[in-house]
Design an enzyme around this catalytic site. Structure first.
Site, PDB file in Angstrom:
ATOM      1  N   SER A 145      -2.496  51.517  40.320  1.00  0.00           N
ATOM      2  CA  SER A 145      -3.648  52.412  40.163  1.00  0.00           C
ATOM      3  C   SER A 145      -3.195  53.541  39.246  1.00  0.00           C
ATOM      4  O   SER A 145      -1.987  53.792  39.123  1.00  0.00           O
ATOM      5  CB  SER A 145      -4.016  52.984  41.537  1.00  0.00           C
ATOM      6  OG  SER A 145      -4.881  54.083  41.430  1.00  0.00           O
ATOM      7  N   TYR A 158      -1.961  56.881  49.853  1.00  0.00           N
ATOM      8  CA  TYR A 158      -2.335  55.770  48.956  1.00  0.00           C
ATOM      9  C   TYR A 158      -1.445  55.781  47.719  1.00  0.00           C
ATOM     10  O   TYR A 158      -0.889  54.754  47.316  1.00  0.00           O
ATOM     11  CB  TYR A 158      -3.802  55.937  48.570  1.00  0.00           C
ATOM     12  CG  TYR A 158      -4.344  54.939  47.562  1.00  0.00           C
ATOM     13  CD1 TYR A 158      -4.748  53.673  47.966  1.00  0.00           C
ATOM     14  CD2 TYR A 158      -4.488  55.285  46.212  1.00  0.00           C
ATOM     15  CE1 TYR A 158      -5.275  52.762  47.047  1.00  0.00           C
ATOM     16  CE2 TYR A 158      -5.012  54.386  45.284  1.00  0.00           C
ATOM     17  CZ  TYR A 158      -5.409  53.121  45.713  1.00  0.00           C
ATOM     18  OH  TYR A 158      -5.924  52.228  44.802  1.00  0.00           O
TER      19      TYR A 158
END
Ligand SMILES: NC(=O)c1ccc[n+]([C@@H]2O[C@H](COP(=O)([O-])OP(=O)(O)OC[C@H]3O[C@@H](n4cnc5c(N)ncnc54)[C@H](O)[C@@H]3O)[C@@H](O)[C@H]2O)c1
Length: 258
Positions: A145, A158
């Site tokens: 990401s 995350y």
């Protein structure tokens, strides 16, 4: 084989790779997780992916797999080789998200994030690499990401997992570099999938997502899953000269960092 292949980016990758001639294994439909603000992919979603792949004239095996369980991942890899004859491409894409300041992250949520986003990728690569070694061929793409390239408030847990898998991918890339296997990473920015837009509409659901979108120099609200698929297809169709690299699909956000 695409983990998280039931919907979202995983389904888009399945269709893009099928359009290029690949038979597909879509692995998804994990066991329950506590405290997520959106539902996970289901068996029905997996079968819909399979139907869409088959409409493109390729085979698709939908397999229920929870990447947190190494036995299920090993069995899925085994089934792939038995049913399709080889395992040429792995896209380790399954992931979950949870947002909020670090002091509000529960032990359980931390474990779920690490077990899926980091350990799940470990399980997937550990199962796939020996098969690829025997073949002396393999293409592995790991979905990180833009959160794996920078710090973002309210995404600490995350982001820790998404930074972690970049270290994993780069190190494995070095281990297998002489064996015809490449291992690369894609880093999408916000992408319109059920993870960030569970209702499927156009409205931007939460403050964090809105903040991240505003930070992107290219004035588009978010990526479509197919924008990421083009990067995946590029990396897996490479003749074997790109490995250990990180492809940021970031609407220009990466111009501001590094
Ligand atoms: N959507 C975004 O804005 C965005 C941005 C950057 C990176 N990502 C990453 O992209 C990947 C794909 O996400 P998406 O946007 O398509 O979201 P999504 O929620 O639509 O798809 C993720 C899929 O992974 C599956 N999954 C989750 N945990 C699993 C587990 N333990 N075992 C097996 N399958 C599991 C889910 O069931 C779901 O079908 C994820 O790794 C995510 O972290 C997403």
């Amino acid at each position: 084989m695409i983990t998280g292949g039931a919907r979202g980016q995983g389904r888009a990758h399945a269709l893009a790779l099928a359009a290029e001639g690949a038979d597909i294994v879509a692995a998804d439909a994990p066991g329950p997780m506590a405290g997520l603000t959106y539902p996970l992919g289901t068996e029905d979603d997996l079968h819909e992916t399979a139907k869409l792949v088959e409409e493109l004239g390729r085979r698709c095996l939908p397999i229920s797999v929870d990447v947190r369980d190494p036995g299920q991942v090993d069995a899925a890899v085994q089934q792939t080789v038995t049913d399709l004859g080889s395992l040429d491409i792995v896209v380790a894409n399954a992931g979950i998200v949870s947002t909020g300041p670090l002091h509000e992250v529960s032990d359980e949520m931390w474990r779920q994030l690490v077990d899926t986003n980091l350990t799940g990728v470990f399980h997937t690569l550990r199962a796939a690499i020996p098969v690829m070694r025997r073949q002396q061929f393999g293409r592995v793409v790991v979905t990180s990401s833009m959160g794996g390239r920078m710090g973002i408030p309210d995404l600490a847990a995350y982001n820790a997992t998404k930074w972690g898998i970049i270290g994993l991918a780069k190190s494995v890339a070095l281990e297998v570099a002489k064996e015809g296997i490449t291992v690369n990473v894609v880093c999408p920015t916000t992408t319109q999938t059920p993870m960030v837009q569970p209702t499927g509409g156009e409205d931007v659901p939460d403050d964090l997502v809105r903040r991240m979108m505003k930070a992107n120099p290219i004035p588009r609200p978010w990526l479509q899953p197919e924008d990421v698929s083009r990067g995946v297809v590029y990396l897996v169709s490479d003749p074997g000269v790109i490995t250990g690299s990180v492809l940021e699909i970031g609407l220009g956000g990466s111009a501001r960092i590094h």
